[in-house]
Write a protein that holds these residues in place. Structure first.
Motif, PDB file in Angstrom:
ATOM      1  N   UNK A  20     -12.579  -9.264  38.111  1.00  0.00           N
ATOM      2  CA  UNK A  20     -13.750  -9.248  39.813  1.00  0.00           C
ATOM      3  C   UNK A  20     -13.663  -9.966  40.527  1.00  0.00           C
ATOM      4  N   UNK A  21     -13.244 -11.699  40.264  1.00  0.00           N
ATOM      5  CA  UNK A  21     -13.204 -12.071  41.572  1.00  0.00           C
ATOM      6  C   UNK A  21     -11.785 -11.930  42.521  1.00  0.00           C
ATOM      7  N   UNK A  70     -19.214 -11.052  42.755  1.00  0.00           N
ATOM      8  CA  UNK A  70     -18.879 -11.397  42.271  1.00  0.00           C
ATOM      9  C   UNK A  70     -18.945 -13.342  41.893  1.00  0.00           C
ATOM     10  N   UNK A  71     -19.432 -13.815  42.694  1.00  0.00           N
ATOM     11  CA  UNK A  71     -19.418 -14.922  42.692  1.00  0.00           C
ATOM     12  C   UNK A  71     -21.053 -15.637  41.717  1.00  0.00           C
ATOM     13  N   UNK A  72     -21.592 -13.832  41.782  1.00  0.00           N
ATOM     14  CA  UNK A  72     -22.492 -14.231  40.961  1.00  0.00           C
ATOM     15  C   UNK A  72     -23.725 -14.969  42.338  1.00  0.00           C
ATOM     16  N   UNK A  73     -23.737 -15.324  42.772  1.00  0.00           N
ATOM     17  CA  UNK A  73     -24.912 -14.771  43.556  1.00  0.00           C
ATOM     18  C   UNK A  73     -26.027 -14.185  43.933  1.00  0.00           C
ATOM     19  N   UNK A  74     -25.850 -13.320  43.877  1.00  0.00           N
ATOM     20  CA  UNK A  74     -26.713 -11.886  44.049  1.00  0.00           C
ATOM     21  C   UNK A  74     -28.083 -11.916  43.041  1.00  0.00           C
ATOM     22  N   UNK A  75     -28.868 -12.054  44.492  1.00  0.00           N
ATOM     23  CA  UNK A  75     -30.953 -12.910  44.302  1.00  0.00           C
ATOM     24  C   UNK A  75     -30.985 -12.237  43.162  1.00  0.00           C
ATOM     25  N   UNK A  76     -30.938 -11.067  42.200  1.00  0.00           N
ATOM     26  CA  UNK A  76     -31.217  -9.860  41.574  1.00  0.00           C
ATOM     27  C   UNK A  76     -30.329  -8.833  41.014  1.00  0.00           C
TER      28      UNK A  76
END
Length: 100
Positions: A20-21, A70-76
């Motif tokens: 994914x990255x 990709x970096x799991x920073x999505x707020x939701x």
């Protein structure tokens, strides 16, 4: 409730995360390589109307969203949300089966 994964499952999850990255970096590279071409074409064909901003901004937003995911920073809609949703669906199914 903590889930324990086997070594093979953890390796598979890590492998998927790396893919994914990598896809994000490929997307970013295409953005960086294509937008200068769009800018040059814009200035050569119609310098009075700068339409390249649409590409930069629209595609830029897509790049930002892709990077956040990709970096799991999505707020939701992250892993915690997925787990809560799965638990909620399973609980509804269990309640539904009790009443049948």
């Amino acid at each position: 409730m903590e889930t324990k994964y086997s070594e093979a499952e953890r390796y598979y999850q890590a492998q998927e995360k790396v893919k994914e990255i990598r896809k994000f970096y490929e997307h970013l590279a295409v953005y960086v390589l294509c937008n200068p071409i769009v800018i040059i074409v814009n200035f050569m064909t119609s310098p009075g109307y700068l339409y390249f901003w649409y590409s930069l901004l629209g595609w830029g937003v897509a790049i930002i969203l892709h990077g956040l995911k990709a970096f799991d920073r999505f707020p939701f809609l992250n892993k915690e949300w997925e787990k809560r949703k799965i638990d909620e669906i399973l609980e509804k199914e269990n309640n539904k089966q009790k009443w049948e």
